[in-house]
Each structure stands twice: as structure tokens, then as C-alpha cells.
Scaffold this motif. Structure first.
Motif: not given
Length: 410
Positions: A214, A218-219, A221
Motif C-alpha cells: 500500500t 499508493w502513498w 505516488n
């Protein structure tokens, strides 16, 4: 067991009237019940005769009155405590009634139930003492002790020595071996404990891996795009205010903006390809150090080489594989716009193939010196095993004072 005396009808038990006894003697006469002793043989004979001629029934009131002089008992006179035998007379030849077991003669009130037992006690056995003892052992357990109520002080240890039945009372205490066997059965084995520990380790590793994925996908980016956007905004503000002067740039310092209209990409270009200072912050890095040093866009000839992430950390080059020949690639600096047209692509090459950054890159299709641009990134996606190369050739150089080029306006 001696039966109750049958009721006399018509004044006698077969012979005599109401005032006579079994042997024909009045109750008040010598040898009757009133004197405390009686002729046992004659009484049995008279009783047997009366059973044959009179039906059973309760004692008559007058008959009960004749027992008034005898000690109390279930039959008016106590057989077990007969008076001393009188001296002389015909009664001397009669036999005394021997002592009789009280358990088989009189009716008795049942004893109250033991504490912890149910009110519906087991029926009284009809056999002898052996049968009663056997029934008592069945009711009270193997050792003959009474059941302990669940509320007794020792009931707190029921988990080790006692086990409760469905009626609320406790069963017989367990032996020491049985209690140990049950304790061992409740205790988890080493194999079970080891499997639990391994399972917990796997679950923990799985959770950590999920958190890591995750974070990476996600983070990173989110954070890199925010940093790159802030850098682009600061760079444009400096250009407008005139604070930034053209010239050499320090490593990690932004100096231009890269536009790829087809992919809707606008990202700052910084000096160097350091991961922490440049690439991981969502920016595109310029090959400007050592053997990998390439030309700047304003050079008359040369190859302007750039590197960027394809996945994670802003992933500015994620979709450069979708570019086709003729698609515009624009580099914006403080004073000019440099417009390139996409010329060719090398889908897969080893990371050691540095010839793609030569002034006339190998495999690009270019045959002579010119003003070129080279975009490099990792492939396949989410790996860094190989490199994807995209080349372009400059087609326009436009001063900022003349406005944006057509590639950015349309």
C-alpha cells in the motif's frame, strides 16, 4: 412383616364377642394383652382362624380400647418389650416373643433427603440389608459418601475432582489419575503451540507486506506528486519574478518543465538522477554526471537524456510506451520552448546499454549529429530488470516571449 390386625365383624374374629381375644380370653383376663404378656401359640392360632372367617379392615374402637393398659406401639402392645413372664399358671408354658428387628416390623417416617440430593429419592428397595446397601452405594457413589452440593465450600474445585451432572448435583469425585488425564487433555500440546506461533508469524508478515505494498503503490505516488507539483509551481514563480538566472544548476535543482500532451504529463526536470533528491520526489532527472553526462536542450548538437520512474514515486513515465512517432514532447525553460517529435522506441534493453545516450544514439535510427532527446525508464512494470527507451528529434525552438507553441495550445 406383621400385617395390620383385620377388622372384626359381628363382635369377633371368628369366635367370641368383642371382649374376647384370639384365644377366647377377655382382654382383661390373665394372659391377655393388658397384663403385658400373652400366649403366643394360642394368639397365632386364633389369628389364623380369624383371617379365614373375617375380612381385613381397620381396628374397632372397642378393640383399640382394650390396648389401653399396654405400652404404646403400632399394634397397641410392643412385641419387642414384653413384660416379665408371670410365675406359675398355664401361661408359664407359653413362649416369649423374641426380639424382632425394628426395621421389618413398624412403619416408619422416611428420613429427610441428604443435602444435595434431589427430592425424588430412589424407591426404597424391597430386599434385605445387602440389597439396601447396594442401592445406597449406587445413590451415594463408589465410596459410599453423600453427594456434595454444588454450593458447598468444596465445589470451587469442581474443575479438578468433581463434574456436575444435568440435575445440578455433583457426580462422584474423580480419581487422581483421571483428574490428571483430564488436565493433560485440556492442556495444548507443543505441536499445537508451535502451529499457533507459526500462524501468528505468517499473519504478521502478511499484514506487513500488505502495508508495504500500500505504501509503495499508493502513498509514494501521493507524496511524490505533491512534491513535484510544489516544485513546478515554485519554478514558474521564480521565472515570472526574474529571480532564477540561466546557467549551470546544482544537483537536485529544478531548471525546466517537461510536457507530454498526449499523456497529460507536466513534471519538473532537475539536475542529476539521484533517487532521493530527484527521482523519488516525482521529478525527472537529467543525465549530467560522469560518463553518462548528456547535452542541455539549448546545445546546438547533442542528446538530451532524461530518466524517470515508471511505477511508484509519481510514476511520470508510466505510459511512455503508448507514444507514437510524431507525438510532441516539449521542454520548457526560463527563456524558451524546445519542441521534439517522437521518432522511435526500443522496448527492451539491458540497463548496461549506455549507448542509447550517445550524441547519435545507437538503435534510434538517427544517422548523423542533431538535437535529440532520450527518455529512459524501467520495464516491465513494477520491475527494474530492463529499460524502455524512447527517442525524439527537435523540430522547433520557440522563445517564451512569442507565447506557447502549437503543441501546448492545441
Amino acid at each position: 412383616m406383621t400385617a395390620l390386625r383385620p377388622e372384626r365383624e359381628s363382635g369377633a374374629y371368628g369366635v367370641g364377642d368383642q371382649g374376647t381375644s384370639y384365644g377366647g380370653q377377655p382382654y382383661g383376663a390373665p394372659g391377655a394383652y393388658g397384663d403385658g404378656w400373652y400366649d403366643h401359640t394360642a394368639a397365632q392360632a386364633a389369628q389364623g382362624a380369624s383371617h379365614g372367617t373375617a375380612p381385613p379392615g381397620p381396628h374397632h374402637a372397642a378393640h383399640d380400647a382394650s390396648y389401653g393398659t399396654a405400652p404404646p406401639g403400632p399394634h397397641g402392645a410392643s412385641y419387642g418389650t414384653a413384660a416379665p413372664r408371670p410365675q406359675g399358671g398355664a401361661a408359664d408354658s407359653t413362649a416369649y416373643l423374641p426380639p424382632v428387628d425394628e426395621e421389618t416390623v413398624a412403619l416408619r417416617i422416611p428420613a429427610p433427603p441428604e443435602r444435595g440430593e434431589r427430592a425424588e429419592a430412589a424407591p426404597v428397595p424391597t430386599g434385605g440389608r445387602a440389597a439396601r446397601r447396594k442401592a445406597a452405594r449406587k445413590r451415594h457413589g463408589r465410596r459410599g459418601g453423600p453427594h456434595e452440593a454444588t454450593g458447598s465450600p468444596g465445589a470451587a474445585d469442581a474443575g479438578e475432582g468433581l463434574s456436575a451432572d444435568s440435575g445440578g448435583a455433583s457426580r462422584a469425585p474423580l480419581s487422581r489419575m483421571e483428574a490428571r488425564r483430564q488436565a493433560r487433555a485440556r492442556k495444548a500440546s507443543p505441536a499445537v503451540l508451535a502451529s499457533r506461533a507459526i500462524g501468528e508469524v505468517f499473519i504478521t508478515c502478511g499484514v506487513l507486506m500488505l502495508l508495504f505494498v500500500t505504501y509503495q503503490l499508493w502513498w509514494t505516488n501521493v507524496r511524490a506528486q505533491a512534491q513535484a507539483g510544489q516544485e513546478a509551481s515554485d519554478l514558474q514563480n521564480e521565472w515570472e519574478s526574474g529571480e532564477r538566472k540561466p546557467g549551470a544548476f546544482e544537483p537536485g535543482q529544478g531548471f525546466a518543465l517537461l510536457h507530454i500532451p498526449k499523456l497529460d504529463v507536466v513534471v519538473p526536470i532537475a539536475e542529476g538522477i539521484n533517487s532521493k533528491k530527484v527521482l523519488d520526489r516525482g521529478m525527472v532527472g537529467h543525465y549530467a554526471e560522469g560518463a553518462l553526462k548528456t547535452a542541455m536542450p539549448d546545445a546546438k548538437t547533442g542528446n538530451f537524456g532524461l530518466a524517470g520512474h515508471r511505477n511508484t514515486h509519481g510514476e511520470p513515465f508510466r505510459y511512455i510506451n503508448r507514444l507514437e512517432p510524431g507525438d510532441p514532447i516539449v521542454v520548457e525553460t526560463q527563456g524558451e520552448y524546445f519542441v521534439y517529435k517522437m521518432a522511435s522506441m526500443l522496448p527492451v534493453t539491458p540497463p548496461s546499454n549506455v549507448s542509447v545516450l550517445d550524441p547519435v544514439p545507437k538503435g534510434s535510427g538517427f544517422t548523423g549529429p542533431g538535437r535529440y532527446i532520450t527518455l529512459t525508464t524501467c520495464t516491465p512494470e513494477f520491475t527494474s530488470k530492463y529499460r524502455l527507451i524512447v527517442w525524439g528529434k527537435m523540430v522547433e525552438e520557440r522563445p517564451r516571449s512569442k507565447g506557447k507553441p502549437d503543441a501546448l495550445v492545441s
